[in-house]
Design a protein around this motif. Structure first.
Motif, PDB file in Angstrom:
ATOM      1  N   ALA A  80       0.832  -1.203   0.000  1.00 60.87           N
ATOM      2  CA  ALA A  80       0.000   0.000   0.000  1.00 60.87           C
ATOM      3  C   ALA A  80       0.870   1.258   0.000  1.00 60.87           C
ATOM      4  O   ALA A  80       0.525   2.269  -0.629  1.00 60.87           O
ATOM      5  N   HIS A  81       1.977   1.202   0.708  1.00 60.90           N
ATOM      6  CA  HIS A  81       2.922   2.322   0.767  1.00 60.90           C
ATOM      7  C   HIS A  81       4.339   1.786   0.563  1.00 60.90           C
ATOM      8  O   HIS A  81       5.094   1.613   1.516  1.00 60.90           O
ATOM      9  N   PRO A  82       4.711   1.528  -0.687  1.00 62.35           N
ATOM     10  CA  PRO A  82       6.015   0.914  -0.957  1.00 62.35           C
ATOM     11  C   PRO A  82       7.175   1.840  -0.594  1.00 62.35           C
ATOM     12  O   PRO A  82       7.122   3.045  -0.831  1.00 62.35           O
ATOM     13  N   GLY A 125       3.034   3.972  -8.776  1.00 62.28           N
ATOM     14  CA  GLY A 125       2.372   5.274  -8.837  1.00 62.28           C
ATOM     15  C   GLY A 125       3.375   6.409  -8.998  1.00 62.28           C
ATOM     16  O   GLY A 125       4.334   6.310  -9.756  1.00 62.28           O
ATOM     17  N   ARG A 126       3.178   7.494  -8.244  1.00 62.14           N
ATOM     18  CA  ARG A 126       4.052   8.667  -8.394  1.00 62.14           C
ATOM     19  C   ARG A 126       5.495   8.348  -8.034  1.00 62.14           C
ATOM     20  O   ARG A 126       6.427   8.992  -8.533  1.00 62.14           O
ATOM     21  N   LEU A 127       5.709   7.344  -7.183  1.00 59.65           N
ATOM     22  CA  LEU A 127       7.064   6.961  -6.813  1.00 59.65           C
ATOM     23  C   LEU A 127       7.844   6.413  -8.012  1.00 59.65           C
ATOM     24  O   LEU A 127       9.069   6.502  -8.059  1.00 59.65           O
ATOM     25  N   TRP A 155      12.437   7.525 -12.031  1.00 59.71           N
ATOM     26  CA  TRP A 155      13.090   7.982 -13.259  1.00 59.71           C
ATOM     27  C   TRP A 155      14.257   8.910 -12.928  1.00 59.71           C
ATOM     28  O   TRP A 155      15.377   8.729 -13.403  1.00 59.71           O
ATOM     29  N   ARG A 156      13.976   9.924 -12.140  1.00 60.83           N
ATOM     30  CA  ARG A 156      14.997  10.929 -11.818  1.00 60.83           C
ATOM     31  C   ARG A 156      16.144  10.309 -11.031  1.00 60.83           C
ATOM     32  O   ARG A 156      17.329  10.607 -11.279  1.00 60.83           O
ATOM     33  N   GLU A 214      18.032   9.600  -2.021  1.00 63.97           N
ATOM     34  CA  GLU A 214      17.143  10.430  -2.831  1.00 63.97           C
ATOM     35  C   GLU A 214      15.767   9.795  -2.946  1.00 63.97           C
ATOM     36  O   GLU A 214      14.735  10.482  -2.916  1.00 63.97           O
ATOM     37  N   LEU A 215      15.742   8.498  -3.083  1.00 64.14           N
ATOM     38  CA  LEU A 215      14.476   7.800  -3.183  1.00 64.14           C
ATOM     39  C   LEU A 215      13.684   7.910  -1.892  1.00 64.14           C
ATOM     40  O   LEU A 215      12.449   8.037  -1.913  1.00 64.14           O
ATOM     41  N   LYS A 216      14.382   7.911  -0.788  1.00 69.71           N
ATOM     42  CA  LYS A 216      13.724   8.049   0.502  1.00 69.71           C
ATOM     43  C   LYS A 216      12.979   9.388   0.609  1.00 69.71           C
ATOM     44  O   LYS A 216      11.898   9.477   1.210  1.00 69.71           O
TER      45      LYS A 216
END
Length: 417
Positions: A208-210, A374-376, A383-384, A411-413
């Motif tokens: 639900a919240h990866p 999703g947005r992640l 991508w970035r 950065e992903l965090k």
């Protein structure tokens, strides 16, 4: 799946495919069925050949190419809203379920097929139907290059790395990388992750919240990917060219300019490959090899699905039924670059291999992770992060990979929070 790949032959104007004509239609007394698509160029023309093959309809059909703005089909309703959407991001179906009509009962089982049910079925109701399947673990290459170097297509990850080194030693750049399209980078990572840690892939796809940054398996996949991208001489044109190179450019780099040996590109690359190949007999394909010996090869799957925004019409439902008929897509299959869900024959030899792998028992199949995140997983997320990762490590040797992985996870965090 984000869709910038579909703009490579130029944006197209709104096109009208009229199934019937007459005074009523000219005066606007019968509303056309408006189909929103992300396709342009060859793909858009191929879709029109599908519509033409449906024969005479009792209503006009209007095709609206939205490109990367396809998600706006779920925006505020207006008189010009689409009646049918060919959605390239099936992961959007569950969050937009309240905006969608259910599929006709006689077609519902099509949306409950292998892989698709988790995305297209909500609380037992089917809200989408597969139209076009994408095999995202395909690598197109020039057999003559490998033959000249005395090499065979790899069957394991370690063999692929060794092959790249051998090609580099011969002065041949192994990879053309379309880093200008961020989804190409996520495809690479998804294949490595699915092969190295399928449990991590599955956990992230269904969470639900990866939080990928907290998964050791995700960090390990980044390190593995870093070993390939950081190898000196691995990327044709280096990082600089890779960053400005979009999906079709990378294909031309391999088959047109012949400055690289191979490119990670889905089945939908076939028309571009054949258009630019200097030698039509010098086209080969292998699928992403497994990381561990004896493991099943990873197969990352994407696709376009048909959905009906509310409120729908009888004409829109009729068109869905016609497009869902098995023979409806034959014109596109004949043009190449199209895989139909569950269909394993009628393709070129290269695509036949891919189609058979999609239905093979024991294959490690999972749907496109970036879509499910999703947005992640989009342009401001994974991508970035992967683009920055490539900039840090591209061609600079494996010593830079550990620190770059740590920075990427950090950065992903930030995106996850």
């Amino acid at each position: 799946m984000p869709t910038s790949r579909r703009a490579f032959l130029g944006a197209s104007a709104v096109l009208l495919a009229t199934g019937c004509s007459g005074t009523a239609d000219v005066l606007g007394l019968r509303r056309p069925v408006r189909i929103a698509v992300s396709w342009s160029g060859q793909e858009l023309r191929a879709f029109h050949s599908v519509l033409d093959g449906l024969g005479r309809l009792d209503y006009p059909v209007e095709v609206v190419p939205l490109g990367d703005d396809i998600s706006t089909a779920f925006g505020p309703r207006s008189a010009r809203r689409p009646d049918l959407v060919m959605l390239p991001q099936p992961g959007l179906v569950p969050p937009h379920q309240k905006d969608l009509e259910s599929m006709p009962d006689d077609l519902a089982e099509r949306g409950r097929a292998r892989l698709w049910d988790e995305l297209l079925v909500v609380d037992g109701t089917t809200y989408g139907l597969p139209f076009k399947t994408a095999h995202k673990s395909a690598v197109w290459y020039r057999p003559s290059v490998l033959k000249k170097a005395g090499l065979e297509p790899p069957t394991q990850w370690s063999e692929w790395l060794a092959m790249n080194r051998a090609l580099s030693d011969e002065g041949i750049r192994p990879l053309a990388l379309a880093a200008g399209d961020g989804w190409v980078l996520t495809d690479f990572l998804e294949n490595v992750l699915l092969s190295s840690s399928p449990s991590t892939y599955r956990a992230l796809a269904t969470a639900a919240h990866p939080r990928p940054s907290e998964q050791p398996g995700f960090a390990a996949a980044l390190r593995l990917l870093g070993t390939m991208w950081s190898a000196p001489g691995a990327l044709a044109g280096g990082v600089e060219r890779s960053l400005v190179q979009q999906f079709p450019d990378a294909i031309v780099e391999v088959f047109g300019h012949r400055r690289a040996a191979m490119v990670l590109a889905s089945d939908f690359a076939e028309p571009v490959v054949r258009s630019f190949a200097a030698d039509p007999d010098d086209i080969g394909i292998f699928t992403f090899p497994p990381i561990s010996p004896g493991a099943a090869p990873p197969v990352v799957v994407g696709g376009d699905v048909m959905v009906l925004p509310k409120p729908t019409s009888d004409d829109a439902r009729d068109l869905v039924r016609r497009l869902a008929a098995p023979a409806a897509v034959d014109p596109w299959i004949a043009e190449g670059g199209f895989l139909a869900d569950g269909v394993t024959s009628g393709y070129s030899p290269e695509l036949t291999r891919l189609a058979q792998q999609l239905v093979a028992p024991g294959a490690s199949l999972q749907f496109d992770l970036s879509d499910r995140l999703g947005r992640l997983g989009d342009i401001n997320g994974l991508w970035r992060v992967l683009t920055d990762f490539l900039v840090r490590i591209g061609g600079r040797g494996s010593d830079v990979v550990p620190e770059a992985v740590d920075d990427a996870l950090a950065e992903l965090k930030k995106v996850e929070s």
